[in-house]
Design an enzyme around this catalytic site. Sequence first.
Site, PDB file in Angstrom:
ATOM      1  N   ASP A 208       0.970  -1.194  -0.042  1.00  0.00           N
ATOM      2  CA  ASP A 208      -0.149  -0.161   0.183  1.00  0.00           C
ATOM      3  C   ASP A 208       0.881   1.141  -0.077  1.00  0.00           C
ATOM      4  OD1 ASP A 208      -1.928   1.964   0.627  1.00  0.00           O
ATOM      5  OD2 ASP A 208      -3.107   0.692   1.362  1.00  0.00           O
TER       6      ASP A 208
ATOM      7  N   CYS B 226      -7.356   4.219  -1.991  1.00  0.00           N
ATOM      8  CA  CYS B 226      -7.157   2.985  -1.992  1.00  0.00           C
ATOM      9  C   CYS B 226      -8.403   2.312  -2.613  1.00  0.00           C
ATOM     10  CB  CYS B 226      -7.109   2.462  -0.557  1.00  0.00           C
ATOM     11  SG  CYS B 226      -5.660   2.844   0.135  1.00  0.00           S
TER      12      CYS B 226
ATOM     13  N   ASP C 126      -1.360  -0.562  -4.763  1.00  0.00           N
ATOM     14  CA  ASP C 126      -2.220   0.040  -5.015  1.00  0.00           C
ATOM     15  C   ASP C 126      -2.136   1.585  -5.721  1.00  0.00           C
ATOM     16  OD1 ASP C 126      -1.722   1.248  -2.689  1.00  0.00           O
ATOM     17  OD2 ASP C 126      -3.807   1.106  -1.875  1.00  0.00           O
TER      18      ASP C 126
END
Length: 540
Positions: free
Chosen positions: A34, A76, A343
């Site tokens: 992430d 996200c 992401d």
Amino acid sequence: MTGATGGMGPRNMQRPDTGRSDEGLANVLLVVVDQWRGDWMPADGDGPRPPRLPALERLMREGTTFRRHYAQATPCGPSRASLLTGMYAMNHRVVQNRVPMAGHITNLGQEVRSTGHMPALVGYTSWMPDPRMTPAGDPRYRMLGANMPGWTVLASLEEPDFEQYFGHLRRNGVDLPEDPFDIWRPADGIASQPAAAVPRQLSDTAWATDAALDHITARRRQPWFLHLGYWRPHPPFLAPAPYDRLHAPDRLPAPVARDAAGAHAGCASAHPYQAWLAATTRASDFVQGAPGLAADLDDAAVMRLRGQYAGLMTEIDDHLGRVLDHLDRTGEIDRTLIVFTSDHGEMLGDHRLFGKLTHHDAAFHVPLVVRDPRAPCDARGRVVDAFTESVDVMPTILDWLDLPVPMQCDGASLLAFCRGETVAGWRDAAHFELDFSDPVTSAAERALGLSSDLCGLAVLRGQRFKYVHFAGLPPLLFDMVADPHERRDLAGDPDYAAVALDCAQRLLSWRIAHADRSLTRYRGSPDGLTIDGRLIGTGS
């Protein structure tokens, strides 16, 4: 500039007949980190550079690195929707975190499950159910996100929010504060930036890796499919010891400087959206308890945060190494497709910005490494410069499993690149999108004088020029060869008017070519229902 429709997708590319047998090649490991910048990947040479990452370096030597890989949307929720459905944001319409996904959309887990695999999930998918099919009182609507259907959840940071992980800490003797998220609040503020209070063996990265290894070990005699999601290097930027002090600031890349307050009209930071973003992004979103705006952090504080970010990366790499070592010991490394990606990216102080709600490459350029155990030896270690997008990941995995790619997918398989082949007609630009509206607070809407429907941008990122089209604000244009850090906006320069027009036309053509067409290949006929002219119904 060529390729008016933005290049190929699964609707205009025939899958090659490889004549292969996939017997014994049943495992898939999809690693999704992430907020990992694509330019903070392992690099050689002297001078300031991102950290060395041995496990990732191994994957890059044994697999294929896609150097120009881009997330399709931020933050996200929209990005993971594109990654796990193969769809552009303009089609799935999950334009912000907590925005529901239409119930008719399938995802990677559902497609894999249909073959008898049990797709397992560690991490999160940032999904919300369709309210047309779900009661409004469903508790998932009160959470940060929920888990997409089709996945068998092993360890989740969603549904409910972080409770599995916080319970793990309590069971292991960690005394959590009243608000458990304060476990990452620096005791002495941003000036000293001490290590996280959670010990390294109990970090969220260690916890996720343990869950993944438990699952892989338990299914050793069965094919497995695992989405291994890591929360890091997502903020708060506070790494556990010893990772917090591994990377001296003077050995890391310095942020891209921004001209003070957008001093002239040609400076990108003078753009009204960029100026609003800098004036509203709080430092506490990245270091808990930090006062003021992220744009006001001094150079020393920014470099300390970069050191923490690098430390969180190194921690992930160490744990990824644990997984690779396990696959080596069990012999599964040679029958497992491994995909490593993120992401979206992170500004990390570039242009005095943090986060990912901007148009800059740092927010959208992400890593992608694919280790295909079938790839010929002479294709290993290849670096691909073609533009690839997050929507290509789902078709790639389905192709490797010999599964059909759903018509909804806007991407295309990358396996031909992994075999060392040249793919004719591939896209010559990347495309990404951002919706910065907030129907709840209307903050951007009020500040910029826009309706929610006009708070959006779409980007055409080509080899040389990058064009940013705002629905309700002036466009931006950058020469990425002469100005790779996107500091000089050329959109208002008469000498580049033809370039801006060409880019805008290409962006429009891309949207026309890829607009949702779930049913457009079907036709009714006197003989019944057809698809691509082929009869599939009798009409009776």
